[in-house]
Design an enzyme around this catalytic site. Sequence first.
Site, PDB file in Angstrom:
ATOM      1  N   ALA A   1      69.263   3.713   7.863  1.00 46.02           N
ATOM      2  CA  ALA A   1      68.102   2.966   7.374  1.00 46.02           C
ATOM      3  C   ALA A   1      68.351   1.455   7.416  1.00 46.02           C
ATOM      4  O   ALA A   1      67.469   0.682   7.818  1.00 46.02           O
ATOM      5  CB  ALA A   1      67.775   3.402   5.945  1.00 46.02           C
TER       6      ALA A   1
ATOM      7  N   VAL B   1      75.941  -5.129  -2.844  1.00 43.37           N
ATOM      8  CA  VAL B   1      75.677  -4.977  -4.287  1.00 43.37           C
ATOM      9  C   VAL B   1      74.217  -5.279  -4.587  1.00 43.37           C
ATOM     10  O   VAL B   1      73.754  -6.403  -4.399  1.00 43.37           O
ATOM     11  CB  VAL B   1      76.559  -5.930  -5.130  1.00 43.37           C
ATOM     12  CG1 VAL B   1      76.299  -5.718  -6.624  1.00 43.37           C
ATOM     13  CG2 VAL B   1      78.029  -5.734  -4.820  1.00 43.37           C
TER      14      VAL B   1
ATOM     15  N   GLY C   1      71.339  -4.285  -3.216  1.00 44.31           N
ATOM     16  CA  GLY C   1      70.316  -4.388  -2.169  1.00 44.31           C
ATOM     17  C   GLY C   1      69.755  -5.789  -2.046  1.00 44.31           C
ATOM     18  O   GLY C   1      70.479  -6.742  -1.771  1.00 44.31           O
TER      19      GLY C   1
ATOM     20  N   GLY D   1      62.769  12.075  -1.721  1.00 44.97           N
ATOM     21  CA  GLY D   1      63.628  11.248  -0.876  1.00 44.97           C
ATOM     22  C   GLY D   1      64.365  10.164  -1.647  1.00 44.97           C
ATOM     23  O   GLY D   1      64.994   9.289  -1.064  1.00 44.97           O
TER      24      GLY D   1
ATOM     25  N   LYS E   1      80.284  -0.737  -6.339  1.00 45.67           N
ATOM     26  CA  LYS E   1      79.611  -2.029  -6.515  1.00 45.67           C
ATOM     27  C   LYS E   1      80.276  -2.832  -7.625  1.00 45.67           C
ATOM     28  O   LYS E   1      80.436  -4.051  -7.504  1.00 45.67           O
ATOM     29  CB  LYS E   1      78.123  -1.803  -6.793  1.00 45.67           C
ATOM     30  CG  LYS E   1      77.404  -1.224  -5.566  1.00 45.67           C
ATOM     31  CD  LYS E   1      76.071  -0.584  -5.920  1.00 45.67           C
ATOM     32  CE  LYS E   1      75.410   0.013  -4.673  1.00 45.67           C
ATOM     33  NZ  LYS E   1      74.254   0.868  -5.008  1.00 45.67           N
TER      34      LYS E   1
END
Lengths: 177, 315
Positions: free
Chosen positions: B10, B133, B135, B187, B205
């Site tokens: 993705a 970390v 997004g 999802g 993270k």
Amino acid sequence: MSDAQTDVRAYTLRLELVDEPGELLRSLRPIAEHGGNLLSIFHERGNVTPRGHIPVEVDIEATPDRFETIVDGLRDAGINVIQAGTERYSEGMTIILSGHLIDTDLSDTLSQIQETKSATVTDISLSAPAGASDISSARMKLATESGSTEEVLSVIRDIAEEKDLRLVEPLTTGGAE
Amino acid sequence: MRLAVLGAGAVGASVVELAADYGHSVTAFADSSSAVVDSDGIDAADALAAKRTDGVVGSDDPSDALSADYDVLVEATPTTLGDAEPGFGHVRTALERDRHVVLANKGPIAERFPEIRSLEAESAGEVRFGATVGGAMPVVTTIEDVGPSRISAMRGVLNGTANFVLSRMAAEGLDYEHVLAEAQDLGVAEADPSFDVDGTDAALKGVIVANVLDPDGGYTLADADVDGIEDLPGSMLELAKEDGRTIRLIVEFADGQVRVGPRLVPENAALAPAGTRNAVQLETEHAGQLDISGRGAGGAETASAVLSDVERLES
């Protein structure tokens, strides 16, 4: 620092009252008469001790001298003083435990926490949706001495590990440490 | 800048798709078994269509992408633990060629940070990893701006899947298995959600943040104290709710220790975001608590963080 005998400090009194009208008022009189400043009263009305008494926790401010007089005054009045602490339970903390709480002896768990001396369990809520022999959860409110939160948590962690309970600790976000 | 994008999941695919918008060209694009390389810039739409229909991005060999012409290597292959390979090897190759590296892959930064820093010191290339970390949230760059030495602690919700599960359990009174299955249908959770619910992803993270805040600490996953939310009884969330609180999977770095586990937080706290949202709170020396929240995952979100890092390399 300042003169210990004239320094006003905070104290916690744990009393057990007979379940009769006017008892709470009667227990507060010696505090007022001897110059104590009442900070808070935690009256566990729904909670009854095995002896049928009602536990009450009273936070007051007084000089050490006056505090002694207040405790004597309470005892003279026939009020059951369970604990007359010099320590102040100044920090509240909530935890949640889950697991076989009943099978692992919940009252022993509570006693072990109380035995730390730096904490007292002030409230407990139990949820056992699948019955007492299955997984249940308990939310406990603890009053801890200022600065001893970490010590108390470490005792609870040990208890949880020993009894295979799941512990969710509170997140303390700065400032309070 | 000319980008070589490794990884066609993705994040990698979104970087390829968005690169032109940000004024960059993609000269190489590879997944684990195929690659497309063109020093004049690949056709992004063709490569992405080929990936969708044929499962390959092109007819070249993946190793061709690593040796292609590029200014920045974008490492977006799946996170691996331990030796963090093949990601770590990709970073090494690029730095040895004096190329910049931007990572979305957490493995190399969480597991082999001191080695990455020494490879970077020997190289004309620079390493950036803001996308690892939170997004799209600017966590790493905010720490850099405030100054790592002026931050005493970090606390955060850094796993959207776990947060979704906990917030649904609390809101609907549903049990763990039920909500997890629902998350998989939507999802939000992967077929194998282990790393999300056992705390590993949040811990990685946390370790990365620890390495930024304490650059000489050399933190790895093994240094973190990790507890997850698997099979958390619904009754715990119920009891929390009765008291105006809720439970969140919190990652914390303070006093040299990375810790992950379910914690009680006030229901309306900054660290109790709803759904898949993430939140981070930094304890700063002169400015109190600094809160950042936003989308912590997702292809386009994470790709935007990768492309922001590429912009920073230029300045």
